[in-house]
Design a protein around this motif. Structure first.
Motif, PDB file in Angstrom:
ATOM      1  N   ALA A  54      25.804 -35.965  13.038  1.00 13.29           N
ATOM      2  CA  ALA A  54      25.115 -34.882  13.732  1.00 13.29           C
ATOM      3  C   ALA A  54      24.870 -35.242  15.191  1.00 13.29           C
ATOM      4  CB  ALA A  54      23.794 -34.578  13.031  1.00 13.29           C
ATOM      5  N   PHE A  55      24.499 -36.486  15.434  1.00 22.48           N
ATOM      6  CA  PHE A  55      24.243 -36.920  16.805  1.00 22.48           C
ATOM      7  C   PHE A  55      25.532 -36.922  17.625  1.00 22.48           C
ATOM      8  CE2 PHE A  55      23.967 -40.406  19.933  1.00 22.48           C
ATOM      9  CZ  PHE A  55      22.914 -39.938  20.706  1.00 22.48           C
ATOM     10  N   VAL A  56      26.604 -37.446  17.054  1.00 20.82           N
ATOM     11  CA  VAL A  56      27.884 -37.464  17.765  1.00 20.82           C
ATOM     12  C   VAL A  56      28.362 -36.048  18.038  1.00 20.82           C
ATOM     13  CG1 VAL A  56      30.316 -38.113  17.575  1.00 20.82           C
ATOM     14  CG2 VAL A  56      28.537 -39.721  16.878  1.00 20.82           C
ATOM     15  N   ASP A  57      28.238 -35.165  17.049  1.00 20.35           N
ATOM     16  CA  ASP A  57      28.616 -33.764  17.257  1.00 20.35           C
ATOM     17  C   ASP A  57      27.822 -33.152  18.407  1.00 20.35           C
ATOM     18  OD1 ASP A  57      30.476 -33.816  15.266  1.00 20.35           O
ATOM     19  OD2 ASP A  57      29.321 -32.627  13.829  1.00 20.35           O
ATOM     20  N   HIS A  58      26.529 -33.446  18.458  1.00 16.33           N
ATOM     21  CA  HIS A  58      25.697 -32.895  19.523  1.00 16.33           C
ATOM     22  C   HIS A  58      26.164 -33.379  20.889  1.00 16.33           C
ATOM     23  CE1 HIS A  58      22.176 -31.634  21.804  1.00 16.33           C
ATOM     24  NE2 HIS A  58      22.123 -32.869  22.294  1.00 16.33           N
ATOM     25  N   VAL A  59      26.361 -34.680  21.023  1.00  9.26           N
ATOM     26  CA  VAL A  59      26.761 -35.230  22.324  1.00  9.26           C
ATOM     27  C   VAL A  59      28.143 -34.719  22.719  1.00  9.26           C
ATOM     28  CG1 VAL A  59      27.388 -37.347  23.552  1.00  9.26           C
ATOM     29  CG2 VAL A  59      25.335 -37.297  22.134  1.00  9.26           C
ATOM     30  N   MET A  60      29.095 -34.736  21.783  1.00  9.47           N
ATOM     31  CA  MET A  60      30.491 -34.423  22.103  1.00  9.47           C
ATOM     32  C   MET A  60      30.755 -32.944  22.298  1.00  9.47           C
ATOM     33  SD  MET A  60      32.609 -36.997  22.452  1.00  9.47           S
ATOM     34  CE  MET A  60      34.203 -36.288  22.099  1.00  9.47           C
ATOM     35  N   TRP A  61      30.078 -32.099  21.512  1.00  9.45           N
ATOM     36  CA  TRP A  61      30.485 -30.703  21.501  1.00  9.45           C
ATOM     37  C   TRP A  61      29.403 -29.751  21.986  1.00  9.45           C
ATOM     38  CZ3 TRP A  61      35.205 -31.946  21.022  1.00  9.45           C
ATOM     39  CH2 TRP A  61      35.601 -32.960  20.153  1.00  9.45           C
ATOM     40  N   GLU A  62      28.157 -30.198  22.051  1.00 12.15           N
ATOM     41  CA  GLU A  62      27.079 -29.339  22.550  1.00 12.15           C
ATOM     42  C   GLU A  62      26.453 -29.881  23.830  1.00 12.15           C
ATOM     43  OE1 GLU A  62      24.269 -28.968  19.357  1.00 12.15           O
ATOM     44  OE2 GLU A  62      25.853 -28.650  17.880  1.00 12.15           O
ATOM     45  N   GLY A  63      26.462 -31.188  23.990  1.00 11.64           N
ATOM     46  CA  GLY A  63      25.868 -31.811  25.163  1.00 11.64           C
ATOM     47  C   GLY A  63      26.883 -32.026  26.264  1.00 11.64           C
ATOM     48  N   ASP A  64      26.664 -33.076  27.057  1.00  9.09           N
ATOM     49  CA  ASP A  64      27.545 -33.306  28.214  1.00  9.09           C
ATOM     50  C   ASP A  64      28.716 -34.219  27.903  1.00  9.09           C
ATOM     51  OD1 ASP A  64      26.380 -35.802  27.980  1.00  9.09           O
ATOM     52  OD2 ASP A  64      25.311 -35.731  29.887  1.00  9.09           O
ATOM     53  N   HIS A  65      28.894 -34.587  26.640  1.00  8.85           N
ATOM     54  CA  HIS A  65      29.967 -35.447  26.126  1.00  8.85           C
ATOM     55  C   HIS A  65      30.224 -36.683  26.988  1.00  8.85           C
ATOM     56  CE1 HIS A  65      32.404 -32.630  28.655  1.00  8.85           C
ATOM     57  NE2 HIS A  65      31.822 -31.681  27.951  1.00  8.85           N
ATOM     58  N   THR A  66      29.159 -37.355  27.379  1.00  7.53           N
ATOM     59  CA  THR A  66      29.302 -38.569  28.175  1.00  7.53           C
ATOM     60  C   THR A  66      28.882 -39.799  27.379  1.00  7.53           C
ATOM     61  OG1 THR A  66      27.070 -38.471  29.099  1.00  7.53           O
ATOM     62  CG2 THR A  66      28.833 -37.302  30.299  1.00  7.53           C
ATOM     63  N   LEU A  67      29.428 -40.926  27.783  1.00  8.59           N
ATOM     64  CA  LEU A  67      29.036 -42.198  27.196  1.00  8.59           C
ATOM     65  C   LEU A  67      27.559 -42.469  27.456  1.00  8.59           C
ATOM     66  CD1 LEU A  67      29.796 -44.875  25.803  1.00  8.59           C
ATOM     67  CD2 LEU A  67      30.431 -45.749  28.071  1.00  8.59           C
ATOM     68  N   THR A  68      27.065 -42.051  28.614  1.00 10.91           N
ATOM     69  CA  THR A  68      25.649 -42.249  28.938  1.00 10.91           C
ATOM     70  C   THR A  68      24.756 -41.595  27.896  1.00 10.91           C
ATOM     71  OG1 THR A  68      26.061 -42.444  31.315  1.00 10.91           O
ATOM     72  CG2 THR A  68      23.847 -41.787  30.638  1.00 10.91           C
ATOM     73  N   SER A  69      25.043 -40.366  27.532  1.00 14.86           N
ATOM     74  CA  SER A  69      24.237 -39.679  26.520  1.00 14.86           C
ATOM     75  C   SER A  69      24.380 -40.341  25.159  1.00 14.86           C
ATOM     76  CB  SER A  69      24.635 -38.201  26.429  1.00 14.86           C
ATOM     77  OG  SER A  69      24.251 -37.505  27.591  1.00 14.86           O
ATOM     78  N   LEU A  70      25.580 -40.784  24.827  1.00 15.92           N
ATOM     79  CA  LEU A  70      25.791 -41.436  23.540  1.00 15.92           C
ATOM     80  C   LEU A  70      24.931 -42.691  23.426  1.00 15.92           C
ATOM     81  CD1 LEU A  70      27.781 -40.873  21.097  1.00 15.92           C
ATOM     82  CD2 LEU A  70      29.140 -42.763  22.015  1.00 15.92           C
ATOM     83  N   LEU A  71      24.731 -43.371  24.551  1.00 11.28           N
ATOM     84  CA  LEU A  71      23.987 -44.625  24.539  1.00 11.28           C
ATOM     85  C   LEU A  71      22.498 -44.474  24.823  1.00 11.28           C
ATOM     86  CD1 LEU A  71      26.463 -46.970  26.472  1.00 11.28           C
ATOM     87  CD2 LEU A  71      26.066 -46.879  24.011  1.00 11.28           C
TER      88      LEU A  71
END
Length: 297
Positions: A54-71
């Motif tokens: 769910a978190f990866v889906d949010h970052v990749m497809w709803e958020g800004d899809h950046t490594l910064t957000s993932l971390l």
């Protein structure tokens, strides 16, 4: 490639990569001492695995899809089984579906690195493991894996009954000299910054009767973004997110996943270099990284 990224199948592939990369796919075989961690139920473990996707889906497809957000993104996806571990509330008696929550700022949560599932996998049944957590950062985010321990090394977890903190227990590695010190100085000063989170990812300020020291350092690096001490995982994650070493390593990890093999040093240098340059130029855009993989020879 960009059109294919809009397919639901792309979400499965991206989540599969992150699950392998973080080691979270080992959740189904991860066990904890039931007397010490009664919250680590079958339901909670399943929710931890679902949270990662769910978190990866949010970052990749709803958020800004950046490594910064993932971390660094301080958000979680929880249900009634997982919420107590994060000390947050969700409506009781729900369907078990995950709900997005903002995690308490005082806990210093930071994206993938403080998710309960990741922290559970990178730990022992009865205690945390600064070694495993530090090794993950060194190996999977810096692409600098320490060599394996010598055959005669005692790799059993230390005794937690002596009233010592994990930092005290880890000192035996750093004071031992020789091969122990050479490898553990690469991992332990990083992993000890995670000690504000226990073996299932609950936040804590003390261990036993002692206040936990979460200062850390990335030693043996020439990357200015990683230099200097940091306090806790949040500050570590911010350093990692600004690091060109980390961006190059993440690009390398995606290359390995996409090609299904380790890179050959000479033969793959051009393609890997092109991939790393494209990822860096995009500002660490993970969607652009996936596209860039399809553009190499």
């Amino acid at each position: 490639a960009r059109q294919m990224l809009t397919s639901p199948k792309a979400r499965v592939a991206v989540s599969n990569f992150v699950s392998q990369w973080t080691g979270a796919r080992r959740l189904d075989i991860t066990t904890k001492d039931a007397a010490l961690f009664p919250e680590f139920t079958t339901e909670a473990r399943a929710a931890m695995a679902a949270e990662l996707s769910a978190f990866v889906d949010h970052v990749m497809w709803e958020g800004d899809h950046t490594l910064t957000s993932l971390l660094t993104a301080p958000i979680g996806f929880v249900n009634e089984s997982l919420a107590p571990i994060y000390d947050v509330s969700v409506p009781l008696g729900g369907s078990g579906a995950l709900q997005r929550v903002d995690l308490p700022p005082e806990q210093g949560r930071a994206g993938l690195l403080t998710q309960a599932g990741f922290l559970s996998v990178q730990g022992h049944p009865d205690q945390t493991s600064p070694v495993l957590r530090g090794k993950f950062v060194r190996s999977m985010l810096l692409c600098q894996p320490p060599p394996p321990p010598p055959p005669d090394a005692d790799i059993s977890p230390p005794d937690v009954g002596a009233g010592l903190t994990a930092r005290d227990r880890a000192a035996t590695h750093l004071d031992a000299g020789g091969g122990c010190y050479n490898c553990h100085q690469l991992m332990d000063p990083i992993g000890l910054a995670f000690e504000s989170f226990d073996a299932i990812g609950r936040h804590r300020l003390t261990e036993g009767a002692q206040t936990i020291d979460v200062t850390g350092e990335v030693v043996n690096t020439t990357d200015a973004a990683l230099a200097g001490e940091f306090h806790g995982v949040r500050e570590l994650a911010e350093k990692l997110a600004q690091s060109s070493t980390v961006r190059d390593c993440v690009a390398t990890q995606w290359f390995r996943f996409a090609s299904g093999r380790l890179e050959a040093e000479r033969e793959d240098a051009c393609s890997l270099g092109t991939l790393q340059q494209a990822f860096d130029a995009s500002g660490g855009d993970l969607q652009e990284l996936v596209v860039a993989i399809t553009q190499t020879d």
